[in-house]
Design a protein around this motif. Structure first.
Motif, PDB file in Angstrom:
ATOM      1  N   VAL A 127     -24.945 -38.571  54.241  1.00 50.66           N
ATOM      2  CA  VAL A 127     -25.742 -38.053  55.161  1.00 50.66           C
ATOM      3  C   VAL A 127     -25.462 -37.617  56.416  1.00 50.66           C
ATOM      4  O   VAL A 127     -24.484 -38.116  56.797  1.00 50.66           O
ATOM      5  CB  VAL A 127     -27.020 -39.756  55.567  1.00 50.66           C
ATOM      6  CG1 VAL A 127     -27.536 -39.298  57.316  1.00 50.66           C
ATOM      7  CG2 VAL A 127     -27.243 -40.403  55.135  1.00 50.66           C
ATOM      8  N   ARG A 128     -25.456 -36.264  56.425  1.00 54.65           N
ATOM      9  CA  ARG A 128     -25.348 -35.956  57.756  1.00 54.65           C
ATOM     10  C   ARG A 128     -26.096 -36.180  59.095  1.00 54.65           C
ATOM     11  O   ARG A 128     -26.674 -36.372  58.795  1.00 54.65           O
ATOM     12  CB  ARG A 128     -24.991 -34.786  57.192  1.00 54.65           C
ATOM     13  CG  ARG A 128     -24.038 -34.112  55.946  1.00 54.65           C
ATOM     14  CD  ARG A 128     -23.400 -33.273  55.433  1.00 54.65           C
ATOM     15  NE  ARG A 128     -25.047 -32.483  55.003  1.00 54.65           N
ATOM     16  CZ  ARG A 128     -25.294 -32.127  53.833  1.00 54.65           C
ATOM     17  NH1 ARG A 128     -24.261 -32.232  52.508  1.00 54.65           N
ATOM     18  NH2 ARG A 128     -26.125 -31.309  52.822  1.00 54.65           N
ATOM     19  N   PRO A 129     -25.246 -35.631  60.096  1.00 47.41           N
ATOM     20  CA  PRO A 129     -26.549 -35.412  61.543  1.00 47.41           C
ATOM     21  C   PRO A 129     -27.259 -34.519  61.384  1.00 47.41           C
ATOM     22  O   PRO A 129     -27.159 -33.237  60.605  1.00 47.41           O
ATOM     23  CB  PRO A 129     -24.978 -34.578  62.555  1.00 47.41           C
ATOM     24  CG  PRO A 129     -23.914 -35.418  61.695  1.00 47.41           C
ATOM     25  CD  PRO A 129     -24.267 -35.423  60.325  1.00 47.41           C
ATOM     26  N   GLY A 130     -28.208 -35.185  61.846  1.00 50.12           N
ATOM     27  CA  GLY A 130     -29.497 -33.418  61.818  1.00 50.12           C
ATOM     28  C   GLY A 130     -30.445 -34.305  59.636  1.00 50.12           C
ATOM     29  O   GLY A 130     -31.647 -33.499  60.221  1.00 50.12           O
ATOM     30  N   ASP A 131     -30.284 -34.661  59.363  1.00 50.83           N
ATOM     31  CA  ASP A 131     -30.252 -34.765  58.143  1.00 50.83           C
ATOM     32  C   ASP A 131     -31.912 -35.769  58.444  1.00 50.83           C
ATOM     33  O   ASP A 131     -31.705 -36.783  59.061  1.00 50.83           O
ATOM     34  CB  ASP A 131     -29.941 -35.516  57.402  1.00 50.83           C
ATOM     35  CG  ASP A 131     -28.725 -34.691  56.184  1.00 50.83           C
ATOM     36  OD1 ASP A 131     -29.406 -33.845  56.280  1.00 50.83           O
ATOM     37  OD2 ASP A 131     -28.229 -35.203  55.711  1.00 50.83           O
ATOM     38  N   GLY A 154     -26.388 -40.580  62.196  1.00 49.87           N
ATOM     39  CA  GLY A 154     -26.657 -39.279  63.395  1.00 49.87           C
ATOM     40  C   GLY A 154     -27.989 -38.311  62.463  1.00 49.87           C
ATOM     41  O   GLY A 154     -28.157 -37.191  62.810  1.00 49.87           O
ATOM     42  N   ALA A 155     -29.156 -39.007  62.006  1.00 52.10           N
ATOM     43  CA  ALA A 155     -29.451 -38.893  60.499  1.00 52.10           C
ATOM     44  C   ALA A 155     -31.184 -38.423  62.197  1.00 52.10           C
ATOM     45  O   ALA A 155     -30.949 -39.031  63.088  1.00 52.10           O
ATOM     46  CB  ALA A 155     -30.723 -39.671  59.886  1.00 52.10           C
ATOM     47  N   GLY A 156     -31.295 -37.073  62.029  1.00 53.25           N
ATOM     48  CA  GLY A 156     -32.413 -36.982  62.922  1.00 53.25           C
ATOM     49  C   GLY A 156     -33.107 -37.036  63.159  1.00 53.25           C
ATOM     50  O   GLY A 156     -34.320 -37.095  63.724  1.00 53.25           O
ATOM     51  N   ARG A 157     -34.735 -37.641  61.583  1.00 56.66           N
ATOM     52  CA  ARG A 157     -35.268 -37.950  62.178  1.00 56.66           C
ATOM     53  C   ARG A 157     -35.337 -38.991  60.091  1.00 56.66           C
ATOM     54  O   ARG A 157     -35.084 -38.824  59.397  1.00 56.66           O
ATOM     55  CB  ARG A 157     -36.709 -37.604  61.155  1.00 56.66           C
ATOM     56  CG  ARG A 157     -38.253 -38.047  61.706  1.00 56.66           C
ATOM     57  CD  ARG A 157     -39.210 -37.026  61.444  1.00 56.66           C
ATOM     58  NE  ARG A 157     -40.064 -37.378  62.071  1.00 56.66           N
ATOM     59  CZ  ARG A 157     -40.713 -37.789  62.822  1.00 56.66           C
ATOM     60  NH1 ARG A 157     -39.704 -37.376  64.233  1.00 56.66           N
ATOM     61  NH2 ARG A 157     -42.106 -38.241  63.041  1.00 56.66           N
ATOM     62  N   VAL A 158     -35.873 -40.988  60.413  1.00 56.80           N
ATOM     63  CA  VAL A 158     -35.525 -41.326  59.679  1.00 56.80           C
ATOM     64  C   VAL A 158     -36.885 -42.399  59.465  1.00 56.80           C
ATOM     65  O   VAL A 158     -37.956 -42.278  59.995  1.00 56.80           O
ATOM     66  CB  VAL A 158     -34.807 -42.938  59.848  1.00 56.80           C
ATOM     67  CG1 VAL A 158     -35.425 -44.161  58.845  1.00 56.80           C
ATOM     68  CG2 VAL A 158     -33.509 -42.736  60.114  1.00 56.80           C
ATOM     69  N   ILE A 159     -37.374 -42.445  58.201  1.00 53.82           N
ATOM     70  CA  ILE A 159     -38.647 -42.221  57.633  1.00 53.82           C
ATOM     71  C   ILE A 159     -38.500 -42.782  56.952  1.00 53.82           C
ATOM     72  O   ILE A 159     -37.934 -43.058  55.495  1.00 53.82           O
ATOM     73  CB  ILE A 159     -39.418 -40.788  56.692  1.00 53.82           C
ATOM     74  CG1 ILE A 159     -39.476 -39.511  57.904  1.00 53.82           C
ATOM     75  CG2 ILE A 159     -41.277 -40.954  56.145  1.00 53.82           C
ATOM     76  CD1 ILE A 159     -39.783 -38.845  57.046  1.00 53.82           C
ATOM     77  N   ALA A 160     -39.342 -44.066  57.053  1.00 54.98           N
ATOM     78  CA  ALA A 160     -39.492 -45.445  56.177  1.00 54.98           C
ATOM     79  C   ALA A 160     -40.647 -45.761  55.749  1.00 54.98           C
ATOM     80  O   ALA A 160     -41.628 -44.967  55.879  1.00 54.98           O
ATOM     81  CB  ALA A 160     -39.178 -47.209  57.317  1.00 54.98           C
ATOM     82  N   ASP A 201     -34.591 -33.954  53.386  1.00 57.15           N
ATOM     83  CA  ASP A 201     -33.245 -34.209  52.899  1.00 57.15           C
ATOM     84  C   ASP A 201     -32.674 -34.876  52.023  1.00 57.15           C
ATOM     85  O   ASP A 201     -31.982 -34.388  50.943  1.00 57.15           O
ATOM     86  CB  ASP A 201     -32.006 -33.616  54.093  1.00 57.15           C
ATOM     87  CG  ASP A 201     -32.590 -33.158  55.134  1.00 57.15           C
ATOM     88  OD1 ASP A 201     -32.810 -31.133  54.526  1.00 57.15           O
ATOM     89  OD2 ASP A 201     -33.183 -32.959  55.869  1.00 57.15           O
ATOM     90  N   VAL A 202     -32.990 -36.673  51.847  1.00 51.33           N
ATOM     91  CA  VAL A 202     -32.497 -37.709  51.868  1.00 51.33           C
ATOM     92  C   VAL A 202     -33.405 -38.697  51.146  1.00 51.33           C
ATOM     93  O   VAL A 202     -34.363 -38.673  52.176  1.00 51.33           O
ATOM     94  CB  VAL A 202     -31.205 -37.912  52.216  1.00 51.33           C
ATOM     95  CG1 VAL A 202     -30.871 -39.239  52.187  1.00 51.33           C
ATOM     96  CG2 VAL A 202     -29.601 -36.946  53.103  1.00 51.33           C
ATOM     97  N   VAL A 203     -33.161 -38.965  50.244  1.00 50.99           N
ATOM     98  CA  VAL A 203     -34.145 -40.221  50.380  1.00 50.99           C
ATOM     99  C   VAL A 203     -33.155 -40.858  49.077  1.00 50.99           C
ATOM    100  O   VAL A 203     -32.780 -41.038  48.179  1.00 50.99           O
ATOM    101  CB  VAL A 203     -35.110 -40.018  48.479  1.00 50.99           C
ATOM    102  CG1 VAL A 203     -36.408 -40.861  48.290  1.00 50.99           C
ATOM    103  CG2 VAL A 203     -36.263 -38.292  49.577  1.00 50.99           C
TER     104      VAL A 203
END
Length: 317
Positions: A127-131, A154-160, A201-203
């Motif tokens: 995970v990178r800043p802004g992801d 630094g994730a920009g948005r975390v979707i749970a 970006d990431v799951v």
């Protein structure tokens, strides 16, 4: 000593408390009095021989323990099995000192689940800043920690995602920016909508089946899906070379057992997580402190996905 032993494969009814001989430590090992042992989804798979590692019966389940040595040293440890017992043998390579300010449930939660969340966020998914980061099963042991660690990274948005309103509310309390019902028929659209209409970006994924497929479809170009479990036990359909190439996507797998060969990294990670808990920066969700006599009910609740956070068993009760 009192311990849980599985002598035949099956449902929760095969997880039975018995009187067994104390284990004998070998070279490089030490015997501890177990204060708490962790309960994991993997334990429910072992009793059916459905885990990645084949079960050999009879088996005392339990991959993580916290307790004291004869000298009074308090240690938390990852083990191959044997945790559901009053005493357990642990290896020095996979044992970690527990600092003051970290209780027994927290000490155990930072083992299989904490180290998995740490590795997923920092290494597997990188995970990178802004992801934008999707965390499935965000109210569970790994998910509840991964939500917080992604934010710290630094994730920009975390979707749970979670299956009930209460679990989604918990994920929001832990720092998620938005929570989505896993049962959404078009989960791809729901995940993108939660990211302001953009692909993600990431799951971090542990469900399998349609959840994996629809999550992969939600990935942005160069997105990463890190797969660390398959609770549904349904193989996803879309993981193919053409599907990955069409999105320039990466799909990776992670199993903590492979990290056992890197005890220096695990030790660093555990110390980091424990320090964050002691400082109040990282919250472990206590999912229930149960007597070992209720182990069958605990297994049934966990397998039925009616739990949140970290479940532990007290071998003394």
């Amino acid at each position: 000593m009192r311990a849980v032993q599985i002598r035949e494969l099956g449902g929760p009814e095969v997880v039975i408390v018995r009187e067994l001989p104390e284990p004998e430590p070998g070279p490089g090992q030490v015997l501890i009095d177990v204060a708490r042992c962790g309960v994991n989804f993997a334990d429910t798979l072992m009793r059916e021989n459905g885990y990645l590692a084949a079960a050999t019966l009879p088996l005392v389940p339990g991959l993580e323990v916290v307790g004291c040595t004869a000298e009074g040293l308090r240690l938390a440890a990852l083990i191959d099995n044997g945790g559901y017992a009053e005493k357990a043998v642990i290896s020095g390579d996979h044992a970690f000192a527990v600092p003051d300010g970290v209780d027994d449930t927290e000490a155990v939660a930072l083992l299989a689940q904490g180290l998995t969340a740490w590795w997923l966020v920092n290494h597997t998914a990188c995970v990178r800043p802004g992801d934008s980061v999707v965390v499935h099963a965000a109210a569970g042991g790994v998910g509840s920690l991964a939500v917080q660690l992604a934010k710290m990274r630094g994730a920009g948005r975390v979707i749970a995602t979670a299956s009930t309103p209460a679990k989604r509310a918990l994920a929001m309390e832990l720092g998620a920016d938005v929570a989505v019902d896993t049962a959404e028929e078009d989960l791809t659209t729901a995940l993108c909508a939660a990211n302001g209409g953009a692909q993600v970006d990431v799951v971090l994924e542990m469900t399998g089946g349609r959840v994996t497929d629809q999550s992969l479809a939600a990935l942005a170009p160069f997105g990463r899906l890190a797969f660390y479990g398959m609770a549904s036990r349904v193989e996803p359909a879309m993981i193919s070379p053409r599907a990955l190439q069409g999105r320039s996507a990466s799909v990776s797998g992670f199993w903590l057992m492979h990290a056992f060969d890197r005890p220096d990294v695990l030790g660093k990670a555990y110390s980091e997580l424990a320090a964050q808990v002691a400082a109040g920066e990282l919250r472990v969700v206590h999912g229930g402190d149960h007597p070992m006599s209720e182990v069958q009910r605990v297994h049934a609740e966990l397998r039925g996905r009616r739990t949140t956070g970290k479940l532990v068993i007290d071998p003394s009760r």
